[in-house]
Design a protein around this motif. Sequence first.
Motif, PDB file in Angstrom:
ATOM      1  N   TYR A 292      13.089  18.774   0.582  1.00  0.00           N
ATOM      2  CA  TYR A 292      12.991  19.636   1.751  1.00  0.00           C
ATOM      3  C   TYR A 292      11.918  20.682   1.502  1.00  0.00           C
ATOM      4  N   GLU A 293      10.995  20.822   2.457  1.00  0.00           N
ATOM      5  CA  GLU A 293       9.918  21.807   2.359  1.00  0.00           C
ATOM      6  C   GLU A 293      10.202  22.934   3.352  1.00  0.00           C
ATOM      7  N   TYR A 294      10.249  24.166   2.850  1.00  0.00           N
ATOM      8  CA  TYR A 294      10.561  25.306   3.707  1.00  0.00           C
ATOM      9  C   TYR A 294       9.374  25.661   4.598  1.00  0.00           C
ATOM     10  N   PRO A 295       9.657  26.194   5.797  1.00  0.00           N
ATOM     11  CA  PRO A 295       8.559  26.666   6.652  1.00  0.00           C
ATOM     12  C   PRO A 295       7.987  27.969   6.099  1.00  0.00           C
ATOM     13  N   ALA A 296       6.853  28.374   6.626  1.00  0.00           N
ATOM     14  CA  ALA A 296       6.222  29.629   6.172  1.00  0.00           C
ATOM     15  C   ALA A 296       7.145  30.816   6.416  1.00  0.00           C
ATOM     16  N   GLN A 297       7.863  30.782   7.530  1.00  0.00           N
ATOM     17  CA  GLN A 297       8.866  31.812   7.829  1.00  0.00           C
ATOM     18  C   GLN A 297      10.150  31.115   8.259  1.00  0.00           C
ATOM     19  N   ARG A 298      11.269  31.528   7.683  1.00  0.00           N
ATOM     20  CA  ARG A 298      12.529  30.837   7.939  1.00  0.00           C
ATOM     21  C   ARG A 298      13.249  31.346   9.182  1.00  0.00           C
ATOM     22  N   SER A 299      12.769  32.429   9.777  1.00  0.00           N
ATOM     23  CA  SER A 299      13.382  32.901  11.018  1.00  0.00           C
ATOM     24  C   SER A 299      12.320  33.526  11.901  1.00  0.00           C
ATOM     25  N   ARG A 300      12.641  33.596  13.189  1.00  0.00           N
ATOM     26  CA  ARG A 300      11.756  34.247  14.156  1.00  0.00           C
ATOM     27  C   ARG A 300      12.618  34.858  15.255  1.00  0.00           C
ATOM     28  N   LYS A 301      12.007  35.683  16.074  1.00  0.00           N
ATOM     29  CA  LYS A 301      12.718  36.312  17.185  1.00  0.00           C
ATOM     30  C   LYS A 301      12.629  35.431  18.430  1.00  0.00           C
ATOM     31  N   ASP A 302      13.747  35.310  19.154  1.00  0.00           N
ATOM     32  CA  ASP A 302      13.680  34.588  20.428  1.00  0.00           C
ATOM     33  C   ASP A 302      13.247  35.552  21.548  1.00  0.00           C
ATOM     34  N   ALA A 303      13.290  35.082  22.782  1.00  0.00           N
ATOM     35  CA  ALA A 303      12.810  35.899  23.910  1.00  0.00           C
ATOM     36  C   ALA A 303      13.610  37.186  24.076  1.00  0.00           C
ATOM     37  N   GLU A 304      14.851  37.168  23.601  1.00  0.00           N
ATOM     38  CA  GLU A 304      15.706  38.371  23.690  1.00  0.00           C
ATOM     39  C   GLU A 304      15.673  39.198  22.411  1.00  0.00           C
ATOM     40  N   ASP A 305      14.733  38.889  21.530  1.00  0.00           N
ATOM     41  CA  ASP A 305      14.565  39.624  20.275  1.00  0.00           C
ATOM     42  C   ASP A 305      15.752  39.422  19.314  1.00  0.00           C
ATOM     43  N   VAL A 306      16.364  38.239  19.397  1.00  0.00           N
ATOM     44  CA  VAL A 306      17.465  37.882  18.494  1.00  0.00           C
ATOM     45  C   VAL A 306      16.944  36.896  17.451  1.00  0.00           C
ATOM     46  N   ASP A 307      17.356  37.084  16.199  1.00  0.00           N
ATOM     47  CA  ASP A 307      16.893  36.204  15.130  1.00  0.00           C
ATOM     48  C   ASP A 307      17.401  34.776  15.318  1.00  0.00           C
ATOM     49  N   MET A 308      16.515  33.814  15.120  1.00  0.00           N
ATOM     50  CA  MET A 308      16.903  32.406  15.104  1.00  0.00           C
ATOM     51  C   MET A 308      16.178  31.714  13.966  1.00  0.00           C
ATOM     52  N   GLY A 309      16.804  30.704  13.417  1.00  0.00           N
ATOM     53  CA  GLY A 309      16.253  30.006  12.267  1.00  0.00           C
ATOM     54  C   GLY A 309      15.088  29.104  12.635  1.00  0.00           C
TER      55      GLY A 309
END
Length: 360
Positions: A292-309
């Motif tokens: 398994y290769e990890y992404p550059a960032q493991r989380s990001r903000k959705d449109a409501e500014d909530v963390d998602m993987g």
Amino acid sequence: MKMSTPSEKPQIISHIHKSLNYTVFDSKWIPCSAKFVCMGNFARGTGVMQIYEVERGEVHLVKEIEKAKPIKCGTFGATSLQQRHIATGDFDGNLHIWNLEVPDVPVYSVKAHKEIVNCIDGVGGLGIGDGAPEIVTGSRDGTVKVWDPRQKDLPVANMEPVEGEARRDCWTVAFGHAFNDQDRCVCAGYDNGDIKLFDLRNMSLRWEKNIKNGVCCVEFDRKDISMNKLVATSLEGNFHVFDMRTQHPTKGFASVSEKAHKSTVWQVRHLPQNRDVFMTTGGAGNLHLWKYEYPAQRSRKDAEDVDMGVAGTLNLLQNITLSTQPIASLDWSPDKQGLCVCSAFDQAVRVLIVTKLNRV
């Protein structure tokens, strides 16, 4: 999906092949030894455990133990390195713990389920995971139960369908999130594609997901850390890798899926020495080794500014076909990197060596 270049690819070598005179359902390395135990049933309907020792490129039968009921599954996960007792689930719903040195009578026994114990896992033993030594069992009767061998008769947790809900056959269970002496989770997979994550600290259902096909196996990459990754394999050749670090309130965990085997993916087993490398076993007798290769960032903000993987990617390192029958179990040696034992429904057990794992 990416492929490795030939020069750096690990090789899967079938080191030893041993034919057996019974159907083997599970095989496990005995910790701190060159021995493994095979579990299954004779054609006459009784259960069997055989202990083998690897020596000079061969396996030698050390002990054979016949029991009244066929044995479906086993784990050393709740024992100490000194005792090395194996817990087994059988076709009659029994949970037994055996001292393999003196295996005539179990050191612990409970009628755990009304029907066959399909799956078992242990935690808190072998120096892996904080907290009490516990065993989890899943059954055709639809229940998932957690047992503390120090307490007789009653489970410390019982996850069963609510009244009116259909009882689904539980095919797989796994402990995770045991990184301190309070936290602990159990993941269970069912015949209808349901995956359920139970939080044992809060005695609640933390997350559920349906992957549309029967869930054959679930495993966390490591039991003794805060949840990181979970792999779930399915009946139709797919498996899913969930990033368990970030749980979105509505979308759950990010995941990547792969259709790898052309048949059922029976098991997944992570390499003990590298949690990002794992092997899947297939219904067509094949093994696939993944990273398994990890992404550059493991989380990001959705449109409501909530963390998602954010899910990573999968790299197929190697594959091999060993049998014409399903490979029903595989277990990595906890002590020697790249050594593993697997059993198939061709009534054979194989000791494999996987090379170059320190380069992946």
